[in-house]
Scaffold this motif. Structure first.
Motif, PDB file in Angstrom:
ATOM      1  N   UNK A   1       6.646 -16.885  -2.039  1.00  0.00           N
ATOM      2  CA  UNK A   1       6.446 -15.552  -1.477  1.00  0.00           C
ATOM      3  C   UNK A   1       5.065 -15.402  -0.859  1.00  0.00           C
ATOM      4  N   UNK A   2       4.070 -16.108  -1.398  1.00  0.00           N
ATOM      5  CA  UNK A   2       2.715 -16.009  -0.860  1.00  0.00           C
ATOM      6  C   UNK A   2       2.670 -16.483   0.582  1.00  0.00           C
ATOM      7  N   UNK A   3       3.414 -17.552   0.899  1.00  0.00           N
ATOM      8  CA  UNK A   3       3.438 -18.045   2.274  1.00  0.00           C
ATOM      9  C   UNK A   3       4.020 -16.996   3.202  1.00  0.00           C
ATOM     10  N   UNK A   4       5.077 -16.320   2.745  1.00  0.00           N
ATOM     11  CA  UNK A   4       5.674 -15.251   3.534  1.00  0.00           C
ATOM     12  C   UNK A   4       4.669 -14.134   3.754  1.00  0.00           C
ATOM     13  N   UNK A   5       3.993 -13.730   2.694  1.00  0.00           N
ATOM     14  CA  UNK A   5       3.043 -12.634   2.793  1.00  0.00           C
ATOM     15  C   UNK A   5       1.899 -12.978   3.740  1.00  0.00           C
ATOM     16  N   UNK A   6       1.389 -14.214   3.653  1.00  0.00           N
ATOM     17  CA  UNK A   6       0.290 -14.621   4.520  1.00  0.00           C
ATOM     18  C   UNK A   6       0.707 -14.635   5.976  1.00  0.00           C
ATOM     19  N   UNK A  53       1.600  -2.962  -1.240  1.00  0.00           N
ATOM     20  CA  UNK A  53       0.189  -3.096  -1.602  1.00  0.00           C
ATOM     21  C   UNK A  53      -0.180  -4.553  -1.855  1.00  0.00           C
ATOM     22  N   UNK A  54       0.722  -5.293  -2.500  1.00  0.00           N
ATOM     23  CA  UNK A  54       0.470  -6.704  -2.781  1.00  0.00           C
ATOM     24  C   UNK A  54       0.375  -7.522  -1.497  1.00  0.00           C
ATOM     25  N   UNK A  55       0.948  -7.010  -0.421  1.00  0.00           N
ATOM     26  CA  UNK A  55       0.900  -7.693   0.872  1.00  0.00           C
ATOM     27  C   UNK A  55      -0.290  -7.248   1.713  1.00  0.00           C
ATOM     28  N   UNK A  56      -1.222  -6.558   1.054  1.00  0.00           N
ATOM     29  CA  UNK A  56      -2.461  -6.200   1.740  1.00  0.00           C
ATOM     30  C   UNK A  56      -2.460  -4.847   2.410  1.00  0.00           C
ATOM     31  N   UNK A  57      -1.418  -4.048   2.201  1.00  0.00           N
ATOM     32  CA  UNK A  57      -1.337  -2.735   2.820  1.00  0.00           C
ATOM     33  C   UNK A  57      -1.944  -1.665   1.919  1.00  0.00           C
ATOM     34  N   UNK A  58      -2.506  -0.646   2.545  1.00  0.00           N
ATOM     35  CA  UNK A  58      -3.043   0.500   1.811  1.00  0.00           C
ATOM     36  C   UNK A  58      -1.942   1.551   1.738  1.00  0.00           C
ATOM     37  N   UNK A  59      -1.519   1.843   0.514  1.00  0.00           N
ATOM     38  CA  UNK A  59      -0.337   2.676   0.293  1.00  0.00           C
ATOM     39  C   UNK A  59      -0.670   3.849  -0.625  1.00  0.00           C
ATOM     40  N   UNK A  60      -0.199   5.028  -0.253  1.00  0.00           N
ATOM     41  CA  UNK A  60      -0.294   6.208  -1.113  1.00  0.00           C
ATOM     42  C   UNK A  60       1.118   6.645  -1.472  1.00  0.00           C
ATOM     43  N   UNK A  61       1.394   6.768  -2.753  1.00  0.00           N
ATOM     44  CA  UNK A  61       2.706   7.179  -3.244  1.00  0.00           C
ATOM     45  C   UNK A  61       2.649   8.657  -3.626  1.00  0.00           C
ATOM     46  N   UNK A  62       3.578   9.428  -3.073  1.00  0.00           N
ATOM     47  CA  UNK A  62       3.578  10.883  -3.240  1.00  0.00           C
ATOM     48  C   UNK A  62       4.896  11.282  -3.898  1.00  0.00           C
ATOM     49  N   UNK A  63       4.815  11.820  -5.114  1.00  0.00           N
ATOM     50  CA  UNK A  63       6.024  12.234  -5.818  1.00  0.00           C
ATOM     51  C   UNK A  63       6.445  13.614  -5.314  1.00  0.00           C
ATOM     52  N   UNK A  64       7.471  13.640  -4.469  1.00  0.00           N
ATOM     53  CA  UNK A  64       7.946  14.889  -3.866  1.00  0.00           C
ATOM     54  C   UNK A  64       9.288  15.319  -4.436  1.00  0.00           C
ATOM     55  N   UNK A  65       9.597  14.862  -5.624  1.00  0.00           N
ATOM     56  CA  UNK A  65      10.853  15.225  -6.285  1.00  0.00           C
ATOM     57  C   UNK A  65      10.641  16.553  -7.004  1.00  0.00           C
ATOM     58  N   UNK A  66      11.060  17.633  -6.354  1.00  0.00           N
ATOM     59  CA  UNK A  66      10.812  18.971  -6.885  1.00  0.00           C
ATOM     60  C   UNK A  66      11.615  19.196  -8.163  1.00  0.00           C
ATOM     61  N   UNK A  67      10.909  19.550  -9.232  1.00  0.00           N
ATOM     62  CA  UNK A  67      11.556  19.859 -10.498  1.00  0.00           C
ATOM     63  C   UNK A  67      11.845  18.657 -11.372  1.00  0.00           C
ATOM     64  N   UNK A  68      11.922  17.454 -10.777  1.00  0.00           N
ATOM     65  CA  UNK A  68      12.264  16.260 -11.556  1.00  0.00           C
ATOM     66  C   UNK A  68      11.269  15.133 -11.296  1.00  0.00           C
TER      67      UNK A  68
END
Length: 293
Positions: A1-6, A53-68
């Motif tokens: 997988x590392x070769x793919x990511x690179x 993120x493991x592939x070098x991307x800057x990621x923000x995770x936003x929990x938009x599940x209203x009520x749950x």
């Protein structure tokens, strides 16, 4: 997988992924949804974010599940602040962003999501400025929405750059996934969907599930929905949920973890050809406001 990511990092670097609108950086907004509950949507979103993120991307995770909202539970992280504190101006954006496993930044939803749909113009302007400030440092922002198609989820779907639809091989999940896309397509035919099959017995079952939805969408909706990939049914996923650790972290060599890595690779490879379509967080919010009523 590392070769793919690179090799992928070289690919997206050469195409300057995410550099749009005035030469600046603009995060790609991804909404993750499902036609029904119980298909593993939130678990997928969390591990997909970690794979990006493991592939070098800057990621923000936003929990938009209203009520749950439950992203923080899946990570075993207690969020001191959530969106509510930002909207009430009790905390700034930097304070409500928590760090999950492997340093993944996330915003807990909770009661704040309800407040988001009834803000004054001044408060909306404040919210936009706060979110835009952090979004400019990100490559991707993932919104994990509620299951089904509430009016709030519809706004997230129709305002994002991409919508990932998660289903399983179960007949009810297939029917509901198709129904969700049909309803959205009736009013917003421009929305780009991508399909993920979770909890698949094997690749053959996953492709069979995908084919059923894609053929129906092509015949009755005139939609060509890409099949992004699948995640195997894997006992390690259940074990990880009980441990409150993402399965890609707890069991990195499991079938499900390797599948989500392949999914992230496929998404980035496809996304690198669509950089001019990225609207950024302000474009997302502008669309969201227009569809507020």
């Amino acid at each position: 997988m590392m070769d793919q990511a690179q090799s992928l990092r070289q690919l997206v670097s050469s195409q300057d992924l995410g550099r749009v609108l005035g030469g600046g950086k603009s995060a790609r907004i991804i909404t993750v949804c499902s036609g029904k509950g119980g298909v593993g949507k939130s678990n997928f979103t969390l591990n997909f974010a970690l794979a990006l993120k493991a592939m070098g991307k800057k990621v923000l995770l936003f929990d938009a599940d209203i009520g749950m909202a439950n992203i923080d539970v899946l990570m075993g992280v207690s969020a001191k602040y959530n969106l509510y504190h930002l909207l009430k101006r009790e905390a700034e954006i930097g304070q409500i962003i928590q760090n999950g496993p492997n340093g993944l930044p996330f915003i807990a939803g909770g009661s704040g999501m309800d407040e988001l749909f009834s803000l004054s113009e001044a408060d909306l302007s404040y919210f936009t400025d706060q979110i835009a400030g952090i979004a400019d440092t990100m490559d991707f922002i993932l919104f994990d929405t509620g299951a089904g198609l509430s009016k709030e989820t519809l706004k997230f779907i129709t305002s994002a750059d991409d919508c990932l639809v998660v289903t399983t091989p179960e007949p009810t999940a297939i029917t509901d996934a198709y129904a969700l896309m049909k309803v959205v397509n009736n009013s917003h035919p421009e929305i780009p969907f991508k399909l993920i099959v979770n909890q698949a017995g094997d690749e053959r079952e996953a492709r069979g599930t995908s084919d059923k939805i894609r053929m129906a969408a092509s015949r009755f909706l005139n939609l060509d929905i890409p099949f992004l990939g699948f995640i195997s049914s894997d006992t390690h996923v259940v074990q990880a949920v009980k441990k409150q650790i993402p399965f890609s972290v707890a069991f990195p060599n499991s079938a499900a973890a390797k599948d989500v890595q392949r999914l992230a690779f496929s998404y980035l490879a496809a996304d690198s050809a669509d950089i001019t379509k990225v609207q950024g967080i302000k474009g997302f919010i502008n669309k969201w406001l227009k569809r507020k009523q």
